[in-house]
Design a protein around this motif. Structure first.
Motif, PDB file in Angstrom:
ATOM      1  N   THR A 167       0.848   4.478   2.928  1.00 25.24           N
ATOM      2  CA  THR A 167       2.204   5.026   2.886  1.00 25.24           C
ATOM      3  C   THR A 167       3.148   4.140   2.076  1.00 25.24           C
ATOM      4  N   THR A 168       2.970   2.815   2.163  1.00 29.37           N
ATOM      5  CA  THR A 168       3.832   1.911   1.417  1.00 29.37           C
ATOM      6  C   THR A 168       3.639   2.062  -0.087  1.00 29.37           C
ATOM      7  N   HIS A 170       2.337   4.624  -1.623  1.00 26.40           N
ATOM      8  CA  HIS A 170       2.750   5.969  -2.016  1.00 26.40           C
ATOM      9  C   HIS A 170       4.257   6.043  -2.197  1.00 26.40           C
ATOM     10  N   ASN A 171       5.015   5.483  -1.251  1.00 27.28           N
ATOM     11  CA  ASN A 171       6.474   5.484  -1.372  1.00 27.28           C
ATOM     12  C   ASN A 171       6.922   4.671  -2.583  1.00 27.28           C
ATOM     13  N   LEU A 172       6.229   3.571  -2.836  1.00 29.50           N
ATOM     14  CA  LEU A 172       6.556   2.746  -4.000  1.00 29.50           C
ATOM     15  C   LEU A 172       6.298   3.511  -5.289  1.00 29.50           C
ATOM     16  N   TYR A 173       5.195   4.220  -5.344  1.00 30.25           N
ATOM     17  CA  TYR A 173       4.840   4.974  -6.545  1.00 30.25           C
ATOM     18  C   TYR A 173       5.811   6.136  -6.770  1.00 30.25           C
ATOM     19  N   ARG A 174       6.124   6.887  -5.712  1.00 26.13           N
ATOM     20  CA  ARG A 174       7.061   7.994  -5.853  1.00 26.13           C
ATOM     21  C   ARG A 174       8.459   7.500  -6.169  1.00 26.13           C
ATOM     22  N   GLY A 175       8.796   6.309  -5.687  1.00 26.41           N
ATOM     23  CA  GLY A 175      10.112   5.749  -5.979  1.00 26.41           C
ATOM     24  C   GLY A 175      10.310   5.405  -7.440  1.00 26.41           C
ATOM     25  N   SER A 179       4.052  10.957 -10.314  1.00 29.15           N
ATOM     26  CA  SER A 179       3.650  12.263  -9.812  1.00 29.15           C
ATOM     27  C   SER A 179       2.265  12.594 -10.342  1.00 29.15           C
TER      28      SER A 179
END
Length: 234
Positions: A167-168, A170-175, A179
């Motif tokens: 989750t960390t 993933h959030n970093l990548y989406r931030g 995509s």
């Protein structure tokens, strides 16, 4: 090109390291997270070793041989496979900000999280000292069950930390605006920039041009008038 330095093998082993790894080449803003995932891989590898010992105690305590054999398979296969299949992609993703490698990491690491959860549960016959096998075995051999409890707790920790890491990242990548479409575009552009692909395309285009020129060359066109004259003379 830097010389491979991982895994660090002793000199007496007639094998060479397969990968180059240096966290200094990771951008500073991602270096800490990359190291944490590397430590998670180390924890998972140690857990597989401890699980092997736990399954050995399980076998000597009166359990079946199947779990012991499966635990050896987990250790031999999943220690290197986990490094290659999910740590290396995220290492390269952090190093080059590669969306394609991020997607490869997410795809494989989600499976890793699911596997860790099943390992923590401990389905009998799977070669893991999870909660089900450990709790049941307390009524058979307390000493062996206590040893089995250690890898059970470690598998639980690995599953929890793996979910947090997923989750960390993933959030970093989406931030950062990442995509799936960005990964697809990166793959497509990367394939086009491949020199082998370019060479094949150039050869195909050149062959098509040459074929067209030969088709339009008057010297290659049959002279039907001359052929008719020859036939009449005959």
């Amino acid at each position: 090109m830097a010389e491979n330095n991982f895994p660090p093998l002793p000199e007496f082993i007639p094998l060479k390291p397969c990968f180059y790894q240096d966290f200094e080449e990771i951008p500073e803003q991602h270096r800490s997270m990359c190291k944490k995932i590397y430590y998670l891989w180390m924890l998972y590898s140690v857990t597989l070793v401890v699980n092997f010992v736990g399954c050995m105690a399980w076998m000597f305590g009166g359990g079946g041989v199947t779990n012991f054999g499966m635990s050896l398979m987990w250790l031999i296969l999943f220690t290197p496979c986990s490094y290659v299949c999910w740590f290396r992609p995220v290492y390269k993703a952090f190093k080059t900000d590669s969306s394609f490698n991020f997607m490869a990491f997410f795809f494989v690491f989600m499976a890793q999280v699911v596997i860790s959860i099943f390992q923590a549960i401990g389905i009998p016959g799977w070669g893991v000292c999870g909660w089900l096998g450990t709790i049941v075995f307390f009524s058979t051999n307390i000493f062996a069950a206590v040893i089995m409890l250690i890898p059970t707790l470690m598998f639980t920790a690995v599953a929890t930390l793996s979910f947090i890491a997923l989750t960390t990242v993933h959030n970093l990548y989406r931030g950062t605006g990442g995509s799936m479409s960005k990964a697809q575009e990166e793959w497509a552009s990367g394939a086009w920039k491949n020199p082998h692909v370019q060479q094949a395309a150039q050869q195909a285009a050149l062959g098509a041009v040459q074929g067209g020129m030969q088709a339009q060359d008057p010297s290659n066109t049959p002279d039907y008038n001359n052929q008719m004259l020859i036939q009449n003379e005959i």
